[in-house]
Scaffold this active site. Structure first.
Site, PDB file in Angstrom:
ATOM      1  N   PRO A  81      45.189  40.061  39.994  1.00  0.00           N
ATOM      2  CA  PRO A  81      46.583  40.165  39.568  1.00  0.00           C
ATOM      3  C   PRO A  81      47.465  39.209  40.378  1.00  0.00           C
ATOM      4  O   PRO A  81      47.374  39.137  41.600  1.00  0.00           O
ATOM      5  CB  PRO A  81      46.927  41.630  39.856  1.00  0.00           C
ATOM      6  CG  PRO A  81      45.619  42.341  39.742  1.00  0.00           C
ATOM      7  CD  PRO A  81      44.605  41.375  40.287  1.00  0.00           C
ATOM      8  N   CYS A  82      48.307  38.487  39.650  1.00  0.00           N
ATOM      9  CA  CYS A  82      49.135  37.467  40.306  1.00  0.00           C
ATOM     10  C   CYS A  82      50.495  38.006  40.738  1.00  0.00           C
ATOM     11  O   CYS A  82      51.174  37.378  41.552  1.00  0.00           O
ATOM     12  CB  CYS A  82      49.317  36.265  39.393  1.00  0.00           C
ATOM     13  SG  CYS A  82      50.235  36.616  37.882  1.00  0.00           S
ATOM     14  N   GLN A  83      50.907  39.154  40.233  1.00  0.00           N
ATOM     15  CA  GLN A  83      52.252  39.662  40.514  1.00  0.00           C
ATOM     16  C   GLN A  83      52.585  39.744  42.003  1.00  0.00           C
ATOM     17  O   GLN A  83      53.711  39.428  42.388  1.00  0.00           O
ATOM     18  CB  GLN A  83      52.479  41.034  39.861  1.00  0.00           C
ATOM     19  CG  GLN A  83      52.435  41.006  38.361  1.00  0.00           C
ATOM     20  CD  GLN A  83      51.044  41.262  37.802  1.00  0.00           C
ATOM     21  OE1 GLN A  83      50.042  41.073  38.473  1.00  0.00           O
ATOM     22  NE2 GLN A  83      50.979  41.699  36.560  1.00  0.00           N
TER      23      GLN A  83
END
Length: 179
Positions: A81-83
């Site tokens: 996940p890049c968030q």
């Protein structure tokens, strides 16, 4: 070992897309696991030669096919996940509950796949994440390298910088899973 792919995707909508793409023959045949990566154990992965974590809609599987990667050649892929590291996220970085690299690394360290591909956002936070990932992988006997590539480098009409990385197992054996 069966020539089947394992797809781990927590989001139900994306998991259904994976099933549709498998049924259409557009990505490697396999099983979709909707559990959190935190619940995946090494023994769950023993019957798979390709494992795709944070699988989304199968981009890594499709990319491997297009690159001519043999379906019987073991590989793991993932786009954590890049968030936590994106400018569009909360900026919590390593303290964000969506920072799941430690869970994926746990599985890599225990199963010892011969090749691992991944991707993450570029920028300062992404580079800090990549430094951490490379240090972890190197401590486990992998050689790792990365490239910062914009989407426009492959013909997309936008820039969108991403860090793509690869790690290869440097140890003598390939681990019990792959023997």
């Amino acid at each position: 070992m069966a020539i089947r792919a394992y797809y781990n995707e927590f989001e139900p909508y994306a998991a259904q897309w994976l099933r549709n793409l498998i049924a259409a023959g557009l990505i490697a045949p396999g099983d979709v696991d909707e559990r959190s990566i935190e619940d995946v154990r090494p023994e769950d992965l023993r019957d798979y030669n390709q494992c795709h974590f944070f699988a989304g809609i199968g981009g890594w599987s499709r990319a491997l096919q297009l690159a001519g990667w043999s379906p019987d050649r073991p590989v793991w892929t993932g786009s954590c996940p890049c968030q936590p590291f994106s400018s569009a996220g909360k900026g919590a970085g390593f303290d964000d509950e969506r920072h799941l690299w430690p869970e994926w690394f746990r599985l890599i360290r225990e199963c010892r796949p011969p090749s691992v591909f991944g991707e993450q956002v570029a920028g300062a936070a992404g580079l800090a994440w990549l430094d951490h990932v490379c240090a972890d992988l190197e401590s486990a006997g992998y050689a790792a390298a990365a490239a910062d590539l914009p989407a426009c480098s492959v013909g997309a009409p936008h820039r969108r910088q991403r860090l793509f990385w690869v790690a290869n197992n440097n140890t003598a054996g390939l681990g019990e899973q792959w023997e």
